[in-house]
Scaffold this active site. Structure first.
Site, PDB file in Angstrom:
ATOM      1  N   LYS A   1      25.927  25.971 -43.326  1.00 34.89           N
ATOM      2  CA  LYS A   1      25.386  27.322 -44.223  1.00 34.89           C
ATOM      3  C   LYS A   1      24.896  28.211 -43.399  1.00 34.89           C
ATOM      4  CE  LYS A   1      23.546  28.636 -48.152  1.00 34.89           C
ATOM      5  NZ  LYS A   1      24.523  29.886 -47.798  1.00 34.89           N
TER       6      LYS A   1
ATOM      7  N   ASN B   1      16.474  43.908 -45.059  1.00 32.94           N
ATOM      8  CA  ASN B   1      16.064  42.850 -45.943  1.00 32.94           C
ATOM      9  C   ASN B   1      15.005  42.106 -45.576  1.00 32.94           C
ATOM     10  OD1 ASN B   1      16.336  39.939 -46.899  1.00 32.94           O
ATOM     11  ND2 ASN B   1      17.546  41.097 -48.530  1.00 32.94           N
TER      12      ASN B   1
ATOM     13  N   THR C   1      13.774  35.822 -47.734  1.00 32.15           N
ATOM     14  CA  THR C   1      13.401  35.543 -46.330  1.00 32.15           C
ATOM     15  C   THR C   1      12.132  36.130 -45.955  1.00 32.15           C
ATOM     16  OG1 THR C   1      15.584  35.749 -45.979  1.00 32.15           O
ATOM     17  CG2 THR C   1      14.349  36.400 -44.114  1.00 32.15           C
TER      18      THR C   1
ATOM     19  N   LYS D   1      27.733  29.989 -39.157  1.00 31.91           N
ATOM     20  CA  LYS D   1      27.441  31.389 -39.121  1.00 31.91           C
ATOM     21  C   LYS D   1      28.828  32.014 -38.949  1.00 31.91           C
ATOM     22  CE  LYS D   1      23.977  34.182 -39.096  1.00 31.91           C
ATOM     23  NZ  LYS D   1      22.538  34.057 -39.853  1.00 31.91           N
TER      24      LYS D   1
HETATM   25  P1  NAD Z   1      19.653  43.935 -42.617  1.00 34.05           P
HETATM   26  O1  NAD Z   1      21.077  44.534 -42.498  1.00 34.05           O
HETATM   27  O2  NAD Z   1      19.181  44.033 -44.123  1.00 34.05           O
HETATM   28  O3  NAD Z   1      18.668  45.049 -41.731  1.00 34.05           O
HETATM   29  C1  NAD Z   1      18.736  45.131 -40.362  1.00 34.05           C
HETATM   30  C2  NAD Z   1      17.683  45.992 -39.767  1.00 34.05           C
HETATM   31  O4  NAD Z   1      17.385  46.216 -38.511  1.00 34.05           O
HETATM   32  C3  NAD Z   1      17.913  47.717 -40.413  1.00 34.05           C
HETATM   33  O5  NAD Z   1      16.831  48.076 -40.871  1.00 34.05           O
HETATM   34  C4  NAD Z   1      18.452  48.257 -39.091  1.00 34.05           C
HETATM   35  O6  NAD Z   1      18.345  49.586 -39.012  1.00 34.05           O
HETATM   36  C5  NAD Z   1      17.671  47.412 -38.227  1.00 34.05           C
HETATM   37  N1  NAD Z   1      18.194  47.575 -36.797  1.00 34.05           N
HETATM   38  C6  NAD Z   1      19.377  47.230 -36.224  1.00 34.05           C
HETATM   39  N2  NAD Z   1      19.291  47.338 -35.065  1.00 34.05           N
HETATM   40  C7  NAD Z   1      17.966  47.514 -34.560  1.00 34.05           C
HETATM   41  C8  NAD Z   1      17.598  47.828 -33.538  1.00 34.05           C
HETATM   42  N3  NAD Z   1      18.353  47.788 -32.228  1.00 34.05           N
HETATM   43  N4  NAD Z   1      16.352  47.986 -33.143  1.00 34.05           N
HETATM   44  C9  NAD Z   1      15.507  47.902 -34.265  1.00 34.05           C
HETATM   45  N5  NAD Z   1      15.969  47.745 -35.700  1.00 34.05           N
HETATM   46  C10 NAD Z   1      17.288  47.761 -35.371  1.00 34.05           C
HETATM   47  O7  NAD Z   1      19.299  42.800 -42.078  1.00 34.05           O
HETATM   48  P2  NAD Z   1      18.601  41.460 -42.408  1.00 34.05           P
HETATM   49  O8  NAD Z   1      19.214  40.641 -43.214  1.00 34.05           O
HETATM   50  O9  NAD Z   1      17.009  42.063 -42.560  1.00 34.05           O
HETATM   51  O10 NAD Z   1      18.345  40.897 -41.004  1.00 34.05           O
HETATM   52  C11 NAD Z   1      17.393  40.945 -40.001  1.00 34.05           C
HETATM   53  C12 NAD Z   1      17.210  39.943 -39.059  1.00 34.05           C
HETATM   54  O11 NAD Z   1      17.007  38.598 -39.964  1.00 34.05           O
HETATM   55  C13 NAD Z   1      18.380  39.186 -38.287  1.00 34.05           C
HETATM   56  O12 NAD Z   1      18.198  38.817 -36.995  1.00 34.05           O
HETATM   57  C14 NAD Z   1      18.938  38.023 -39.170  1.00 34.05           C
HETATM   58  O13 NAD Z   1      19.936  37.180 -38.747  1.00 34.05           O
HETATM   59  C15 NAD Z   1      17.573  37.449 -39.675  1.00 34.05           C
HETATM   60  N6  NAD Z   1      17.583  36.767 -41.145  1.00 34.05           N
HETATM   61  C16 NAD Z   1      18.218  37.371 -42.313  1.00 34.05           C
HETATM   62  C17 NAD Z   1      17.910  36.680 -43.463  1.00 34.05           C
HETATM   63  C18 NAD Z   1      18.656  37.200 -44.742  1.00 34.05           C
HETATM   64  O14 NAD Z   1      18.480  36.445 -45.714  1.00 34.05           O
HETATM   65  N7  NAD Z   1      19.006  38.331 -44.713  1.00 34.05           N
HETATM   66  C19 NAD Z   1      17.819  35.232 -43.379  1.00 34.05           C
HETATM   67  C20 NAD Z   1      17.310  34.754 -42.082  1.00 34.05           C
HETATM   68  C21 NAD Z   1      17.266  35.471 -41.078  1.00 34.05           C
END
Ligand code: NAD
Length: 427
Positions: A68, A219, A188, A104
């Site tokens: 997953k 997110n 999350t 992943k």
């Molecule tokens: P997303 O695409 O919704 O948002 C990413 C955010 O990070 C955006 O606001 C973007 O502008 C910002 N960003 C990108 N590069 C950046 C940088 N260099 N410096 C500062 N900000 C930056 O992504 P997400 O789903 O929120 O994921 C963010 C993190 O959370 C990732 O590491 C992801 O693996 C982790 N994560 C997400 C989920 C999920 O359900 N979406 C679950 C577990 C972990």
């Protein structure tokens, strides 16, 4: 850095594996990905040309169940990063006790440079290339950085066209009308919020006097900021890929979010209908944000932002890893020596995969759970996992990350040992 991220992930498994008391064979089983598929994804662009994008899918470890893990669309995606993320998913699913292994995927692309139709064709091309390894009982994708519910819907549709059957459980984080679960959108952030609430109870923190800086406003970052503000915490800094804003008075998270939807930037502008007002703030870089004198630092963007080089500048006493892998292993000991409590990614952001698990269960059974049920079940899992890790860390004087890895590796270890290891076959 990107190439090191997988090596770094392996270092933690080896180091923390020592305190898990499992056989070497268990640790060895976590040193290699089950499989990695790399594919060229041909996409017809709007100008009529065909462009080839590189896509990956890694099924890291399926000891505890089907693999997953999310699919990331980002220019920095590479095989090492995909493997690291898939290994962390393996640990994370075990930490919260889900019947899943870790996987992943990703595509090397700047999705902001694609038109909506190009994005749809790329999403479908990804599923066409990966459909042989993906399936509701083999490997189940979900959203990650720069992918979202709509993209999951396209990928599901493509899978169903290939297999000529309805199969909503093949992917999670879908739009609710296409079989998504209520409560997956903010799961999350909500999971991280529940961890912070549990930590605050144990540390006797008063939300009204507690400041928070959030790096990344997608997110994960947006929802944790929103829920914390609703609970009375002061969100004093927010950033995205273009930079950040800081105000000691705190921001109204909903207004910053609305402005980000409008202008695609994090700006300290509050609008009421067509009347907008700029609120007092400083503009800061993402590096400045990490150094702020706040109570909670929440990296919620990408991996590898806190390293041996900049760790000494971290002033927050609490760091909650909403992003996967924001702290490199070389920075762990400095944080520990400075008394910083780190809620590790494998716990702090596990709310996403937990509600993805609920979505998968609902899809397989044809049920639709009400939002209250999703929230109650998520809370039960997160509070239990937090408590188990906190208690183990306290009893054995371990960091929370070390304790989380010990619990996860022991659970995976019990499954490996159930098939028999040298202890059984060698005698
Ligand atoms: P997303 O695409 O919704 O948002 C990413 C955010 O990070 C955006 O606001 C973007 O502008 C910002 N960003 C990108 N590069 C950046 C940088 N260099 N410096 C500062 N900000 C930056 O992504 P997400 O789903 O929120 O994921 C963010 C993190 O959370 C990732 O590491 C992801 O693996 C982790 N994560 C997400 C989920 C999920 O359900 N979406 C679950 C577990 C972990």
């Amino acid at each position: 850095m990107a190439d090191n991220v997988f090596k770094d992930a392996l270092i933690r498994v080896r180091d923390y594996g020592k305190s898990a008391g499992v056989s070497d064979e268990v640790i060895d089983s976590l040193m290699h990905a089950n499989s990695i598929l790399k594919a060229a994804l041909p996409v017809r662009m709007d100008d009529g040309s065909t462009r080839y994008f590189t896509g990956y899918r890694c099924r890291y470890n399926s000891t505890l169940g089907p693999t997953k893990g999310g699919v990331r669309f980002h220019p920095g995606v590479n095989m090492a990063e995909v493997q690291a993320l898939a290994l962390w998913m393996t640990i994370k699913c075990a930490v919260v006790g889900l019947p899943f292994g870790g996987g992943k995927g990703g595509v090397v692309v700047d999705p902001k440079a694609l038109s909506p139709m190009e994005l749809e064709r790329l999403s479908r091309a990804y599923m066409r290339a990966m459909a042989d390894v993906i399936g509701p009982h083999t490997d189940i994708p979900a959203p990650d950085v720069y992918t979202n519910a709509r993209i999951m819907g396209w990928m599901m549709d493509e899978y169903e066209a290939i297999k000529r059957t309805k199969s909503p459980a093949v992917i999670t984080g879908k739009p609710v009308r296409l079989g998504g679960s209520l409560g997956r959108d903010d799961a999350t952030g909500r999971g991280a919020y529940l961890c912070i609430t549990e930590l605050a109870k144990r540390q006797k923190l008063d939300p009204g006097k507690t400041t928070v800086a959030v790096q990344g406003f997608g997110n994960g970052g947006y929802h944790v900021a929103r829920l914390l503000q609703d609970a009375g915490y002061r969100i004093v800094a927010i950033s995205d890929s273009k930079g950040g804003i800081y105000s000691p008075e705190g921001f109204d998270v909903a207004s910053i979010y609305e402005e980000k939807q409008r202008s695609r930037r994090v700006r300290a502008v509050y609008c009421e209908q067509s009347v907008c007002e700029i609120v007092e703030h400083e503009t800061i870089s993402n590096e400045d944000l990490l150094r702020l004198d706040v109570d909670f630092l929440i990296p919620a963007a990408l991996e590898g932002v806190i390293t041996e080089e900049n760790v000494a500048a971290i002033r927050a006493p609490y760091v909650v890893e909403v992003a996967n892998g924001p702290i490199m292993s070389g920075a762990d000991s400095t944080l520990e020596n400075n008394g910083v409590v780190v809620v590790p990614d494998v716990l702090a952001n596990a709310g996403g995969v937990t509600v993805s698990y609920f979505e998968w269960v609902q899809n397989l059974q044809g049920f639709k759970w009400p939002l209250e049920e999703v929230h109650a079940r998520l809370q039960a899992i997160m509070v239990t996992a937090f408590g188990e890790i906190w208690d183990l860390a306290t009893e054995q004087k371990l960091s929370m990350r070390n304790a989380a890895y010990v619990l996860a590796i022991q659970r995976i270890g019990e499954a490996v040992e159930a098939h028999g290891t040298r202890d059984y076959f060698g005698n």
